[in-house]
Design an enzyme around this catalytic site. Sequence first.
Site, mmCIF file in Angstrom:
data_model
loop_
_atom_site.group_PDB
_atom_site.id
_atom_site.type_symbol
_atom_site.label_atom_id
_atom_site.label_comp_id
_atom_site.label_asym_id
_atom_site.label_seq_id
_atom_site.Cartn_x
_atom_site.Cartn_y
_atom_site.Cartn_z
ATOM 1 N N LYS A 123 53.011 47.677 56.128
ATOM 2 C CA LYS A 123 52.816 47.657 54.675
ATOM 3 C C LYS A 123 53.458 48.893 54.073
ATOM 4 C CE LYS A 123 49.206 47.427 51.119
ATOM 5 N NZ LYS A 123 47.815 47.034 50.812
ATOM 6 N N ASP A 228 38.622 45.074 44.795
ATOM 7 C CA ASP A 228 39.629 44.029 44.566
ATOM 8 C C ASP A 228 39.320 42.893 45.549
ATOM 9 O OD1 ASP A 228 41.748 42.943 43.196
ATOM 10 O OD2 ASP A 228 43.298 44.102 44.230
#
Length: 367
Positions: A123, A228
């Site tokens: 990532k 989130d």
Amino acid sequence: MGKLNVTILRYLTRDDFRVLTAIEMGMKNHELVPASLAAQIANLRYGGVHKLLKELCKHRLLSYERGKHYDGYRLTNSGYDYLALRVLAQRGTVTSFGNQIGIGKESNIYIVANDDGDSVCLKLHRLGRTCFRNIKSKRDYHQHRKSASWLYLSRLSATREYAYMKALYDRGFPIPKPIDLNRHCVVMELVEGGPLCGVYKVDDVGLLYDELMNLIVKLGNHGVIHSDFNEFNIMITNSGKPILIDFPQMISTEHVDAATYFERDVKCVREFFKRRFNYESELYPTFHDISREDCIDVEIKASGLTKQMEKDLLKEIGMIKVEDEETEDECSESASEENRSMDDSEVNYLQLQVENSVKSETFVNAK
Ligand code: ADP
Ligand code: MG
């Protein structure tokens, strides 16, 4: 999205990396690094920095730009990527590149392979350039201060994500195993499965619902809120197990808006289950249900993330409103476009850092 070409790594020489690293160092207090400063910091034994700068621009690892007051070089996204990838390659955690599997709001995700040939997930955090969240609040915010350096913010986001992942993984949370970190890159276990948003049928909807709500509460009991927690950040493995991902925006249950974020996470799950599975339950947790038992905040602080860094990041991703700020503090590593001259000791210090970073890593070509 620019495709990463790892073979470039093999053609770049030690001096190329010295110059790239020098630009990275120079960018700590210059938005554009003048060639003269690059030459000073890189401190090449046989000179020739101008030729190398030109080559690196040709490969788009650097770009040459005209600023308001002077011209200079800055790292491109790719340049920064290569600095990190070189280190990860030397450690054997990222050896070859596969497909890009995600373009998130603030990241690019790739499948890569390590030295053992196992597939893992890479990532790359990208902050501070374009952000789709909180455009308005960001605009207001940037009026009052110089823009924070994207290098600093991207690195910070990755560092924070990795620190939280380690703390959670060590406590048995269902998340991908964090494997390695360098600059803005996090290497983690690859989840075999897909995000919950693509799941239309599950064996036991009630069980999955309970698992997710218990996960939110368990995070709370460890002093954190994901913030989130939605169908895009919950992966479902091929055997139906939920795995939570995406942690840069995690906050402490001590945050002023903790209850709001906690309840928003819960609401996300409830609404998704109603919409997708037509499943509703009377049972759902509230902020009062959590008991802070074993808080991981302490461990996060010990990882070197200061309060100021925390603030810089949360501001960037819109988790702290500008009005909340008591003082108009500067970002710890704000990039200034002024040609601030460095004194000898500063330049010596940066030279040493370049020296160490090039030396400590075995040369990739020699592998
Ligand atoms: P962003 O912050 O940009 O949303 P995420 O961490 O949520 O980044 O990742 C974006 C997407 O990449 C996810 O929705 C998921 O599809 C994929 N992804 C992320 N991490 C993994 C992983 N460890 N294994 C498999 N896929 C992943
Ligand atoms: Mg995400």
